[in-house]
Design a protein around this motif. Structure first.
Motif, mmCIF file in Angstrom:
data_model
loop_
_atom_site.group_PDB
_atom_site.id
_atom_site.type_symbol
_atom_site.label_atom_id
_atom_site.label_comp_id
_atom_site.label_asym_id
_atom_site.label_seq_id
_atom_site.Cartn_x
_atom_site.Cartn_y
_atom_site.Cartn_z
ATOM 1 N N UNK A 47 6.854 -5.453 -0.985
ATOM 2 C CA UNK A 47 7.463 -4.139 -1.242
ATOM 3 C C UNK A 47 8.566 -3.815 -0.235
ATOM 4 N N UNK A 48 8.571 -4.514 0.895
ATOM 5 C CA UNK A 48 9.587 -4.282 1.926
ATOM 6 C C UNK A 48 10.816 -5.177 1.754
ATOM 7 N N UNK A 49 10.798 -6.024 0.722
ATOM 8 C CA UNK A 49 11.872 -6.998 0.525
ATOM 9 C C UNK A 49 12.705 -6.650 -0.700
ATOM 10 N N UNK A 50 13.957 -7.068 -0.705
ATOM 11 C CA UNK A 50 14.781 -6.926 -1.902
ATOM 12 C C UNK A 50 14.322 -7.930 -2.949
ATOM 13 N N UNK A 51 14.661 -7.658 -4.194
ATOM 14 C CA UNK A 51 14.304 -8.583 -5.273
ATOM 15 C C UNK A 51 14.877 -9.972 -4.998
ATOM 16 N N UNK A 52 16.128 -10.030 -4.568
ATOM 17 C CA UNK A 52 16.778 -11.315 -4.281
ATOM 18 C C UNK A 52 16.019 -12.083 -3.196
ATOM 19 N N UNK A 56 13.989 -15.758 -3.303
ATOM 20 C CA UNK A 56 14.339 -16.807 -2.342
ATOM 21 C C UNK A 56 13.095 -17.276 -1.598
ATOM 22 N N UNK A 57 12.277 -16.316 -1.183
ATOM 23 C CA UNK A 57 11.059 -16.658 -0.447
ATOM 24 C C UNK A 57 10.027 -17.342 -1.339
ATOM 25 N N UNK A 58 10.007 -17.008 -2.624
ATOM 26 C CA UNK A 58 9.069 -17.687 -3.527
ATOM 27 C C UNK A 58 9.306 -19.193 -3.507
ATOM 28 N N UNK A 59 10.556 -19.608 -3.557
ATOM 29 C CA UNK A 59 10.860 -21.042 -3.526
ATOM 30 C C UNK A 59 10.408 -21.673 -2.212
ATOM 31 N N UNK A 149 3.962 -10.666 -7.124
ATOM 32 C CA UNK A 149 4.995 -9.723 -7.564
ATOM 33 C C UNK A 149 6.066 -10.405 -8.414
ATOM 34 N N UNK A 150 6.582 -11.537 -7.961
ATOM 35 C CA UNK A 150 7.690 -12.175 -8.693
ATOM 36 C C UNK A 150 7.227 -12.759 -10.026
ATOM 37 N N UNK A 151 6.029 -13.356 -10.055
ATOM 38 C CA UNK A 151 5.555 -13.908 -11.338
ATOM 39 C C UNK A 151 5.219 -12.791 -12.315
ATOM 40 N N UNK A 152 4.713 -11.674 -11.817
ATOM 41 C CA UNK A 152 4.458 -10.558 -12.720
ATOM 42 C C UNK A 152 5.773 -9.939 -13.213
#
Length: 210
Positions: A47-52, A56-59, A149-152
């Motif tokens: 929640x503290x990070x931007x979508x972008x 990037x962190x997911x990878x 969060x990103x997969x959802x």
């Protein structure tokens, strides 16, 4: 930088969920085991990070993790067992899929049920600790929060193509004013959680109208 481990000397999985407060869509959870002594100063509560930055962190997480997995519980299951049980079940499903069995589990929040995988015909009790705001304290939980969060978000973006009138690409199923107005105007979809107060006025649900 966040803490690397809670349990010293154990293979530790961090768990977190996404979508608990949504009116529509499945709840997602992730489990992540990071390497011993892992460091990444960019990791933080999703929640503290931007979508972008999240993507990037997911990878990076998927590349660096010893093991990671995502678990899903559907709206129908949420309506049957309630969202708290569904969130914990999603975490258990993520843990079930890990290619490396954890020796301990740390979980964001304050509620969890013991995770007892069956090994050689007998349940194994794996110690766990719940940590309030753990996604801002421990790297493995932060990593799990980012994956969940990103997969959802990807999933809700796909549903938004099917039902564009609910603005899911923007609100991801959360109870925004636009989302509730769309429910009032168009009714519910097969993806809405019928056990929730969808309109925010005490009326639990509406029938879906094509």
């Amino acid at each position: 930088m966040l803490e690397s481990h809670y349990y010293e000397g154990k293979i530790e999985a961090g768990c977190d969920e996404a979508g608990r407060g949504c009116l529509a869509g499945s709840v997602y959870a992730a489990a992540v085991i990071l390497p011993d002594g892992y460091e990444n100063e960019l990791l933080n509560d999703s929640k503290q990070l931007t979508e972008k930055r999240r993507y990037e962190l997911r990878e990076i997480i998927e590349r660096d993790a010893v093991a990671w997995a995502v678990g899903i519980v559907t709206p129908e299951e949420i309506d049957k067992i309630n969202i708290l049980n569904a969130s914990i079940l999603a975490m258990h499903r993520a843990l079930d899929q890990l290619k490396v069995r954890p020796e301990a589990i740390i979980v964001d929040g304050n509620r969890f049920k013991p995770y007892r995988p069956v090994v050689d015909g007998s349940p194994v009790n794996i110690p766990h600790t719940t940590i309030v705001k753990g996604d801002g304290k421990y790297m493995a939980i932060a990593a799990a929060s980012i994956l969940a969060k990103t997969y959802r978000d990807d999933y809700m973006n796909q549903l938004a193509e099917e039902y564009p009138q609910y603005d899911w690409r923007s609100n991801k199923g959360y109870p925004t004013k636009k989302h509730r107005e769309a429910i009032r105007q168009y009714g519910t979809t097969p993806y809405h959680r019928m056990s929730y107060n969808l309109l925010g006025d005490g009326q639990l649900s509406l029938e879906f109208e094509d």
